[in-house]
Design a protein around this motif. Structure first.
Motif, mmCIF file in Angstrom:
data_model
loop_
_atom_site.group_PDB
_atom_site.id
_atom_site.type_symbol
_atom_site.label_atom_id
_atom_site.label_comp_id
_atom_site.label_asym_id
_atom_site.label_seq_id
_atom_site.Cartn_x
_atom_site.Cartn_y
_atom_site.Cartn_z
ATOM 1 N N PRO A 256 0.794 -1.220 0.000
ATOM 2 C CA PRO A 256 0.000 0.000 0.000
ATOM 3 C C PRO A 256 0.837 1.286 0.000
ATOM 4 N N TYR A 257 2.140 1.163 0.150
ATOM 5 C CA TYR A 257 3.022 2.327 0.200
ATOM 6 C C TYR A 257 4.019 2.280 -0.951
ATOM 7 N N SER A 258 4.320 3.434 -1.518
ATOM 8 C CA SER A 258 5.290 3.496 -2.612
ATOM 9 C C SER A 258 6.708 3.334 -2.079
ATOM 10 N N ASP A 259 7.597 2.890 -2.955
ATOM 11 C CA ASP A 259 9.011 2.787 -2.587
ATOM 12 C C ASP A 259 9.538 4.141 -2.143
ATOM 13 N N GLU A 260 9.139 5.190 -2.853
ATOM 14 C CA GLU A 260 9.614 6.546 -2.539
ATOM 15 C C GLU A 260 9.217 6.953 -1.121
ATOM 16 N N TYR A 261 7.963 6.644 -0.744
ATOM 17 C CA TYR A 261 7.521 6.999 0.607
ATOM 18 C C TYR A 261 8.312 6.217 1.650
ATOM 19 N N LEU A 262 8.449 4.919 1.457
ATOM 20 C CA LEU A 262 9.170 4.103 2.430
ATOM 21 C C LEU A 262 10.627 4.547 2.554
ATOM 22 N N GLN A 263 11.253 4.896 1.434
ATOM 23 C CA GLN A 263 12.626 5.413 1.476
ATOM 24 C C GLN A 263 12.675 6.708 2.272
ATOM 25 N N SER A 264 11.686 7.576 2.074
ATOM 26 C CA SER A 264 11.687 8.881 2.748
ATOM 27 C C SER A 264 11.567 8.735 4.257
ATOM 28 N N VAL A 265 10.864 7.714 4.727
ATOM 29 C CA VAL A 265 10.716 7.484 6.177
ATOM 30 C C VAL A 265 12.103 7.276 6.798
ATOM 31 N N PHE A 266 12.945 6.504 6.145
ATOM 32 C CA PHE A 266 14.274 6.230 6.679
ATOM 33 C C PHE A 266 15.243 7.373 6.399
ATOM 34 N N GLU A 267 15.078 8.093 5.302
ATOM 35 C CA GLU A 267 15.959 9.216 4.987
ATOM 36 C C GLU A 267 15.788 10.352 5.971
ATOM 37 N N GLU A 268 14.566 10.607 6.419
ATOM 38 C CA GLU A 268 14.303 11.694 7.368
ATOM 39 C C GLU A 268 15.096 11.491 8.639
ATOM 40 N N ASP A 269 15.206 10.251 9.104
ATOM 41 C CA ASP A 269 15.941 9.988 10.332
ATOM 42 C C ASP A 269 17.448 10.133 10.151
ATOM 43 N N ASN A 270 17.927 9.942 8.949
ATOM 44 C CA ASN A 270 19.370 9.981 8.706
ATOM 45 C C ASN A 270 19.875 11.363 8.324
ATOM 46 N N GLN A 271 19.024 12.355 8.366
ATOM 47 C CA GLN A 271 19.479 13.719 8.008
ATOM 48 C C GLN A 271 19.899 14.485 9.235
#
Length: 80
Positions: free
Chosen positions: A65-80
């Protein structure tokens, strides 16, 4: 590799991350019922990257139900 608890927000439906070393008391608070609506956030599980999360969220027919882009963004936000 660092792992995160992935939490699904009951109001917005999105995910946010909590550190794997969060105290157990704080993690339990995630599933406390909301006084406004009676629902609660959900703990999806512990993951180290978006691909693991995608595998968990994908059904037997290959639909997520979630796009690859959204799932990637969840983890990218924490690594910034």
């Amino acid at each position: 590799m660092k792992k995160y608890w992935v939490i699904e927000d009951h109001l917005g439906g999105g995910f946010h991350l909590m550190s794997e070393d969060i105290p157990e008391e704080e993690l339990r608070e995630v599933e406390v019922y909301c006084e406004m609506c009676g629902d609660h956030d959900s703990i999806i599980g512990q993951f180290s990257n978006w691909k693991q999360l995608k595998r968990q969220m994908t059904d037997d027919e290959g639909w997520c139900p979630y796009s690859d882009e959204y799932l990637q963004s969840v983890f990218e936000e924490d690594n910034q």
